[in-house]
Design a protein around this motif. Structure first.
Motif, PDB file in Angstrom:
ATOM      1  N   UNK A 168       0.835  -1.203   0.037  1.00  0.00           N
ATOM      2  CA  UNK A 168       0.070   0.074   0.069  1.00  0.00           C
ATOM      3  C   UNK A 168       0.859   1.272  -0.069  1.00  0.00           C
ATOM      4  N   UNK A 169       2.063   1.150   0.448  1.00  0.00           N
ATOM      5  CA  UNK A 169       2.759   2.243   0.436  1.00  0.00           C
ATOM      6  C   UNK A 169       3.430   2.895   1.919  1.00  0.00           C
ATOM      7  N   UNK A 170       3.162   2.118   2.800  1.00  0.00           N
ATOM      8  CA  UNK A 170       3.409   2.711   4.062  1.00  0.00           C
ATOM      9  C   UNK A 170       4.740   2.465   4.437  1.00  0.00           C
ATOM     10  N   UNK A 171       5.643   3.415   5.060  1.00  0.00           N
ATOM     11  CA  UNK A 171       6.829   3.742   5.461  1.00  0.00           C
ATOM     12  C   UNK A 171       7.383   2.665   6.654  1.00  0.00           C
ATOM     13  N   UNK A 172       6.412   2.121   7.268  1.00  0.00           N
ATOM     14  CA  UNK A 172       6.828   1.532   8.783  1.00  0.00           C
ATOM     15  C   UNK A 172       5.656   0.777   9.227  1.00  0.00           C
ATOM     16  N   UNK A 173       5.929  -0.060  10.043  1.00  0.00           N
ATOM     17  CA  UNK A 173       4.880  -0.925  10.819  1.00  0.00           C
ATOM     18  C   UNK A 173       4.997  -0.616  12.295  1.00  0.00           C
ATOM     19  N   UNK A 174       3.557  -0.607  12.788  1.00  0.00           N
ATOM     20  CA  UNK A 174       3.589  -0.207  14.394  1.00  0.00           C
ATOM     21  C   UNK A 174       2.954  -1.357  14.778  1.00  0.00           C
ATOM     22  N   UNK A 175       3.645  -1.892  15.829  1.00  0.00           N
ATOM     23  CA  UNK A 175       3.164  -2.916  16.798  1.00  0.00           C
ATOM     24  C   UNK A 175       2.520  -2.437  18.143  1.00  0.00           C
ATOM     25  N   UNK A 176       1.373  -3.102  18.445  1.00  0.00           N
ATOM     26  CA  UNK A 176       0.932  -2.586  19.810  1.00  0.00           C
ATOM     27  C   UNK A 176       0.849  -4.026  20.554  1.00  0.00           C
ATOM     28  N   UNK A 177       0.521  -3.781  22.140  1.00  0.00           N
ATOM     29  CA  UNK A 177       0.431  -4.925  22.709  1.00  0.00           C
ATOM     30  C   UNK A 177      -0.700  -6.206  22.384  1.00  0.00           C
ATOM     31  N   UNK A 178      -0.451  -7.201  23.028  1.00  0.00           N
ATOM     32  CA  UNK A 178      -1.461  -8.446  22.506  1.00  0.00           C
ATOM     33  C   UNK A 178      -0.942  -9.396  21.731  1.00  0.00           C
ATOM     34  N   UNK A 179       0.081  -9.289  21.086  1.00  0.00           N
ATOM     35  CA  UNK A 179       0.674 -10.191  20.190  1.00  0.00           C
ATOM     36  C   UNK A 179       1.402 -11.453  20.830  1.00  0.00           C
ATOM     37  N   UNK A 180       0.981 -12.471  20.408  1.00  0.00           N
ATOM     38  CA  UNK A 180       1.701 -13.743  20.810  1.00  0.00           C
ATOM     39  C   UNK A 180       3.253 -13.955  20.058  1.00  0.00           C
ATOM     40  N   UNK A 181       3.998 -14.730  20.671  1.00  0.00           N
ATOM     41  CA  UNK A 181       5.220 -14.932  20.014  1.00  0.00           C
ATOM     42  C   UNK A 181       5.235 -15.353  18.694  1.00  0.00           C
ATOM     43  N   UNK A 182       4.566 -16.382  18.456  1.00  0.00           N
ATOM     44  CA  UNK A 182       4.697 -16.895  17.029  1.00  0.00           C
ATOM     45  C   UNK A 182       4.129 -15.589  16.176  1.00  0.00           C
ATOM     46  N   UNK A 183       3.232 -15.001  16.446  1.00  0.00           N
ATOM     47  CA  UNK A 183       2.743 -13.844  15.629  1.00  0.00           C
ATOM     48  C   UNK A 183       3.790 -12.637  15.416  1.00  0.00           C
ATOM     49  N   UNK A 184       4.314 -12.344  16.397  1.00  0.00           N
ATOM     50  CA  UNK A 184       5.450 -11.576  16.429  1.00  0.00           C
ATOM     51  C   UNK A 184       6.655 -11.804  15.514  1.00  0.00           C
TER      52      UNK A 184
END
Length: 455
Positions: A168-184
């Protein structure tokens, strides 16, 4: 020349010449280029087609063929500031008014580069309009919609989300809380394969160590350090015990673990986005109601201000935000900030605006005050808003600096910012990609925004 007469002359000079040419010369200025901490006295700067094409001492009698000459009146020029943790407003049913207001609030405060940290498709449209010259605003660097426990359902879905945001053309990814280790781990692997930087909060199931080791580019809010220092991690997992951002456990932090974490931060090359003002205002012990009528709130709607009060009030009602709880936490954050900085961890100028009681542009000046109170020098503070953001995105020398060949992005202020940080609050002129905004125009735009939100 008398300063008030100079300002009047400057405004007349700019307004008469605005739009006549894409080139101009600014005479009689002192330059803080941010290549080092030295001031170049009595200089001239020539700008053409958005670029700085010549810098020379006034004593050399610069030759200029254009018709637009601005007398800088002995003021100081520096490369401007950044807000590298912003929540850019979302357009509502095609209404972009709040977005456009935010852009003017940044420009009027000398903030010339902004990293959005909660993405939306309308942000891509906003950036395209600014890049095309259709809309006034700072440089934008956009994160996509955030990765969190509520937006990510599996490693496979997370991988596709990374691919979609890159496409889509985004420059960066933002991670918020609640992710499991395999997802991260799936997010980190795919982001590195595609060459898109990522960072954000540290999920409790992931932890600071794994976040750093797997490629976090920036740690927002200095997140995860307190948690990593708590001997009994089960307390961290209990939000009723830990409090917001583990505030209530800070006295249990084992500081002997900190050197190892600092070394790991340096080894992995992570950057720090401290947002000191967010914690000072949102999680500070000053009552929410006391922020309702502070001067910059006039640029926000009454509904927005009330929503911020509503966000803080529950913590107050539960007795969380007492001085006894808050002060040790803020002291620790200042200590951590300076330990990381003095160790050589690169810092970004961030305030998390518009977020609880942080008005775009204005909140950066409060962030600057807090960085100074924590012990950072004026020069190092200015680096966090100029050369550091450029380095973060691999654009060293292209902007965030005043040198021949760089983009003409800079701000004119009355006093030497190496000695007086408060001078940054009152830009007399802003130049963005070679376009000049005088003080009259900036004030007019602020007045329009104030009228839009008249109480």
């Amino acid at each position: 020349m008398n300063k008030s007469l100079f300002v009047f002359f400057l405004l007349i000079c700019i307004s008469l010449t605005q739009g006549f040419s894409q080139s101009f010369l600014i005479n009689n200025v002192h330059i803080l280029s941010m290549e080092n901490d030295q001031i170049q006295l009595n200089q001239s700067i020539e700008v053409e087609n958005g670029k700085i094409i010549q810098i020379m001492p006034m004593s050399q009698s610069p030759k200029f063929k254009g018709n637009r000459v601005i007398d800088g009146g002995g003021f100081y020029i520096y490369p401007g500031l950044a807000e590298f943790h912003s929540h850019i407003p979302v357009s509502q049913n095609g209404n972009t008014e709040l977005q456009e207001e935010a852009m003017w609030l940044y420009l009027a405060n000398g903030v010339l580069r902004v990293r959005g940290m909660i993405g939306h498709a309308s942000h891509l449209q906003l950036k395209a309009r600014i890049d095309a010259g259709e809309l006034d605003g700072p440089r934008l660097f956009l994160s996509g919609p955030s990765f969190s426990g509520s937006s990510v359902s599996s490693p496979e879905q997370a991988v596709q989300m990374v691919r979609d945001e890159k496409a889509a053309g985004y420059d960066h990814l933002k991670l918020h809380p609640g992710l499991e280790m395999d997802e991260f781990l799936a997010i980190a692997k795919t982001a590195k394969e595609l060459g898109i930087p990522f960072g954000g909060h540290v999920s409790l199931a992931v932890g600071l160590k794994a976040s750093l080791e797997n490629g976090y580019k920036s740690v927002e809010h200095m997140d995860g350090y307190v948690e990593a220092l708590i001997p009994d991690y089960s307390k961290v997992l209990d939000q009723a015990v830990a409090g917001p951002f583990t505030m209530l456990l800070v006295k249990e932090a084992d500081r002997s673990r900190l050197p190892e974490l600092v070394d790991l931060t340096l080894k992995t090359g992570a950057w720090m986005a401290p947002t000191l003002t967010l914690f000072d205002r949102y999680f500070g012990y000053k009552p929410a109601e006391e922020y309702r009528n502070i001067p910059e709130m006039k640029y926000m709607s009454a509904a927005q201000v009330q929503s911020w009060i509503n966000a803080k009030t529950p913590y107050e009602e539960r007795g969380v935000l007492t001085k006894e709880n808050v002060q040790p936490y803020l002291d620790f954050r200042n200590e951590l900030f300076m330990i990381l900085h003095e160790a050589g961890v690169p810092i970004l100028m961030t305030s998390d605006s518009p977020q609880v009681f942080n008005v775009p542009g204005f909140s950066i000046h409060h962030e600057i005050e807090l960085m100074s109170e924590a012990g950072m020098s004026n020069y190092e503070i200015l680096k966090t808003g100029s050369v550091n953001p450029a380095k973060y995105f691999g654009k060293e020398g292209q902007w965030g600096i005043i040198k021949v060949g760089a983009s003409a992005d800079f701000v004119l202020v009355k006093n030497n910012p190496l000695k007086d940080l408060t001078t940054l609050k009152e830009p007399f002129m802003v130049v963005m990609k070679g376009k000049v905004y005088d003080q009259k125009e900036l004030k007019m735009q602020l007045e329009k925004i104030e009228q839009n939100h008249k109480r």
